[in-house]
Write an enzyme that holds these catalytic residues in place. Structure first.
Site, PDB file in Angstrom:
ATOM      1  N   HIS A   1       0.801  -1.226  -0.017  1.00 44.30           N
ATOM      2  CA  HIS A   1      -0.101   0.008   0.032  1.00 44.30           C
ATOM      3  C   HIS A   1       0.848   1.266  -0.116  1.00 44.30           C
ATOM      4  CE1 HIS A   1      -3.714  -2.574   1.788  1.00 44.30           C
ATOM      5  NE2 HIS A   1      -3.672  -2.350   0.489  1.00 44.30           N
TER       6      HIS A   1
ATOM      7  N   ARG B   1      -3.084   4.815  -2.395  1.00 45.21           N
ATOM      8  CA  ARG B   1      -2.947   3.502  -1.622  1.00 45.21           C
ATOM      9  C   ARG B   1      -2.668   2.358  -2.788  1.00 45.21           C
ATOM     10  NH1 ARG B   1      -5.528   0.275   2.700  1.00 45.21           N
ATOM     11  NH2 ARG B   1      -6.722  -1.404   1.722  1.00 45.21           N
TER      12      ARG B   1
ATOM     13  N   ARG C   1       0.895   4.309   0.375  1.00 44.80           N
ATOM     14  CA  ARG C   1       1.016   5.808   1.201  1.00 44.80           C
ATOM     15  C   ARG C   1       1.585   5.210   2.520  1.00 44.80           C
ATOM     16  NH1 ARG C   1      -5.553   6.868   1.818  1.00 44.80           N
ATOM     17  NH2 ARG C   1      -5.974   5.128   2.792  1.00 44.80           N
ATOM     18  N   GLU C   2       1.842   3.965   2.982  1.00 47.64           N
ATOM     19  CA  GLU C   2       2.217   3.656   4.254  1.00 47.64           C
ATOM     20  C   GLU C   2       3.770   3.579   4.205  1.00 47.64           C
ATOM     21  OE1 GLU C   2       0.178  -0.164   4.573  1.00 47.64           O
ATOM     22  OE2 GLU C   2      -1.678   0.547   4.310  1.00 47.64           O
TER      23      GLU C   2
ATOM     24  N   GLU D   1       0.972  -4.543  11.136  1.00 44.44           N
ATOM     25  CA  GLU D   1       0.530  -3.187  10.982  1.00 44.44           C
ATOM     26  C   GLU D   1       1.544  -2.416  11.831  1.00 44.44           C
ATOM     27  OE1 GLU D   1      -2.023  -1.663   9.016  1.00 44.44           O
ATOM     28  OE2 GLU D   1      -3.020  -3.505   8.322  1.00 44.44           O
TER      29      GLU D   1
ATOM     30  N   HIS E   1       2.808  -3.821   6.493  1.00 41.59           N
ATOM     31  CA  HIS E   1       1.787  -2.634   6.547  1.00 41.59           C
ATOM     32  C   HIS E   1       1.944  -1.749   7.495  1.00 41.59           C
ATOM     33  CE1 HIS E   1      -1.048  -4.600   3.198  1.00 41.59           C
ATOM     34  NE2 HIS E   1      -0.216  -5.663   3.634  1.00 41.59           N
ATOM     35  N   SER E   2       1.144  -0.561   7.519  1.00 37.41           N
ATOM     36  CA  SER E   2       1.006   0.340   8.585  1.00 37.41           C
ATOM     37  C   SER E   2      -0.348   0.955   8.394  1.00 37.41           C
ATOM     38  CB  SER E   2       2.159   1.486   8.413  1.00 37.41           C
ATOM     39  OG  SER E   2       1.895   2.373   7.666  1.00 37.41           O
TER      40      SER E   2
END
Lengths: 310, 93
Positions: free
Chosen positions: A70, A128, A72-73, A271, A197-198
């Site tokens: 993703h 994203r 924007r992470e 995450e 992820h975040s």
């Protein structure tokens, strides 16, 4: 100019070109340990690279780690850069890393969605998805973590191309996903698959597309809990551990559901932290603590995988 | 380049199935231009939503009318992005 990894600023966010240049420098600094594997090209024809950490052997059991699926992470790509350097510098120094790489290979993909990442730097920091064109729609891209062949098109994914969780027209339609799928299938000996992820501080295991427990739930929960104990030991960052469906939401087409279903038992998704106030806009001064604590959790999982062959 | 001047990120705290249903309907309406930073909702976890400046009043009214608790997590998204950009430029130097 002499390029050295020790002059690289790990406490900053960098664009794609800088990260790719860092990868070249890292490989050049550790040529007997690291190679750069081109697994294919993105929709917009950017190369997709995984760093392969290997001390030799043929088709050794391997661990996959990816970040930045993703776009924007940003803290995930930044953490993966630090982790790549950490693996390289700890080999031969940290007995756990040395032992791991004596038996297994590690594949680390720092930027799994390069088109999206480039787009976050040039046009929309909040992007994203991938950047593929959707026939009949002015909206671009699909959510590459709804595009895997695991409950594809089911609950927790959108059929609307304009949605941030659009699953795409069919499983593996996104070339970024297909490239990873082909690498994993072609290799055939991955024992663990970890996707980073975040944000929101979670460590998850399958499933996401159904709330049914996986057969290995007890073991995965125990491994995850122990990994988070290690992670938390550094800065006391609080994580939750559980299945995707049970601790966040039902989400179909996710990567670790697909890997688990093809037999990669130790499939996890992180995450990473956001400190509660920043979401995807985690200040750069948080990159190092995030990467450091994540590494402790990752290292625990990797060590467990090494010690529990199947 | 897309700018986010005046956009806020609201941390919404659903407390009931009605709240969750309302958020689900909003998420499915892509025309609302709300950017859900978390997908999937429960009463156990907050939901962070980036709300364009032009929609702020209407969305906050909607939350208040439906008695859905919320706080402002990020007051101005573009300010944070400007800080991030300035830091990156400085680092490049």
């Amino acid at each position: 100019l002499e390029r050295k990894t020790k002059s690289f600023n790990f406490a900053a966010y960098h664009n794609l070109e800088t990260i790719y240049a860092f990868m070249d420098t890292l490989v050049a600094s550790h040529p007997s340990l690291i190679s750069k594997v081109n697994i294919g090209s993105s929709y917009e024809n950017r190369p997709m690279y995984a760093l392969k950490f290997s001390t030799g052997g043929v088709s050794r059991p391997a661990i996959w780690v990816d970040a930045g699926i993703h776009a924007r992470e940003w803290v995930t790509q930044a953490s993966a850069v630090w982790i790549a350097n950490k693996i390289a510098s700890d080999y031969g120094v940290d007995p756990s890393v040395t032992s791991l790489l004596g038996q297994m290979d590690i594949y680390l993909m720092i930027v799994t969605n390069p088109d999206g990442y480039a787009f976050t730097h040039t046009s929309n920091r909040m992007w994203r998805k991938t950047r593929s064109v959707n026939a009949g729609s002015s909206c671009r891209g699909a959510d590459p973590n709804r595009n895997w062949d695991a409950g594809f098109g089911g609950p927790g994914a959108s059929k609307d191309p304009c949605s941030d969780s659009y699953h795409g027209p069919y499983a593996n339609s996104e070339v970024e996903v297909k490239n990873v799928v082909d690498l994993i299938k072609g290799h055939g000996n991955f024992k663990s698959f970890i996707s980073i992820h975040s944000y929101s501080q979670l460590l998850m295991y399958p499933y996401g597309y159904t709330c049914t427990d996986v057969p290995d739930k007890s073991e995965l929960h125990a491994v995850g809990t122990a990994a988070i104990k290690e992670l938390t030991s550094l800065y006391n960052t609080r994580y939750q551990v559980g299945s995707i469906c049970k601790i966040i939401y039902q989400a179909s087409g996710g990567s670790i559901d697909w890997t688990y279903n093809i037999g990669i038992k130790y499939s996890f998704a992180f995450e990473l932290r956001d400190t509660g106030f920043y979401g995807f806009l985690l200040p750069a001064n948080q990159i190092l603590p995030t990467a450091e604590e994540t590494w402790l959790g990752l290292k625990y999982i990797m060590g467990y995988v090494r010690d529990h062959p199947y | 380049e897309e700018l986010f001047n005046g956009d806020q990120v609201l941390r919404v705290l659903p407390e009931s199935e009605d709240h969750i249903q309302a958020l689900k309907e909003l998420e499915e309406d892509v025309d609302s231009e709300l950017d859900f930073w978390n997908h999937g909702f429960s009463t156990e976890r907050p939901v962070d939503i980036r709300v364009p400046h032009d929609s702020l009043y209407a969305f906050k009214d909607f939350l208040m009318e439906n008695n859905i608790p919320f706080t402002v997590m990020i007051n101005n998204v573009q300010e944070l992005l400007d800080e991030e950009r300035a830091e990156m430029v400085n680092n490049e130097g």
